[in-house]
Design a protein around this motif. Sequence first.
Motif, short mmCIF file in Angstrom:
data_model
loop_
_atom_site.label_atom_id
_atom_site.label_comp_id
_atom_site.label_asym_id
_atom_site.label_seq_id
_atom_site.Cartn_x
_atom_site.Cartn_y
_atom_site.Cartn_z
N ARG A 7 35.42 43.66 69.76
CA ARG A 7 35.28 42.68 68.67
C ARG A 7 36.07 43.11 67.44
N ALA A 56 28.96 38.29 65.70
CA ALA A 56 30.22 37.83 66.29
C ALA A 56 30.25 36.31 66.42
N LEU A 70 35.96 36.55 70.34
CA LEU A 70 36.01 37.95 69.91
C LEU A 70 35.61 38.92 71.01
N ASP A 71 35.03 38.41 72.10
CA ASP A 71 34.58 39.26 73.20
C ASP A 71 35.57 39.31 74.35
#
Length: 234
Positions: A7, A56, A70-71
């Motif tokens: 992330r 996130a 973001l992952d």
Amino acid sequence: MDIIALRRRNLRAVIDTAINSGKSKSDAAFCEHFDLNPSHISQLVKGHGSFGERAARNLEKKIGLEVGFLDKENTPSTEIEKLDNNIVPVTSKLLPVLSWVQAGTMTSVETVNRSEISDWLPPLSIDDPEECFYLRVVGISNFPTYMEGDYILINPTLCASELISGDLIVVRHNTDATFKKLVIESDGRKYLQALNPNFQPNIIEFEEGAELVGLVIDAFRPLGGSRPKRDRRS
């Protein structure tokens, strides 16, 4: 690479893309553009702050990124470049994440008290009706196609007469809501069937008095989990 480090790396790439494209002049300008706390963002990027799942998802929503971006493990450079299209004022609509209690008691989406909604997510298609909302899957009745924690997208604008056998629907009876596959027999009788063949009872009659909450038109699994794409109905 662990999920937290991933992330941080992807957030750094998003900010750098904005700067390199001329959309932002600096990290501080990026934060100001999206109404982010510069100190908090700096901590996230440098590894000094907590970067859990909720943080996130909230950050993706504020920046205008797709859920779970973001992952992503190996984000291709071409996909990073596409972020240039995202670094603009966020004007896309957000859809509410309702609880099963709310789904079981509402008469329409408009009757749900917006102040009682804590989570909002972007639509999965620009064509999704504004009345759509999400429900978070609970239980194992539709495992493994739909696992606990998945989000299903509901279109509440259809009438029961528009449904066809095989549709995945959410219905309510009194104050209970349930997510099942609709089975319509040749004689017109309707049943609700769990996708999990081991779940009992696997099939129940569509009781008189049960009301359609909406048609499941799409779904996603957080953290990049994979689930076969279904044909969409709108």
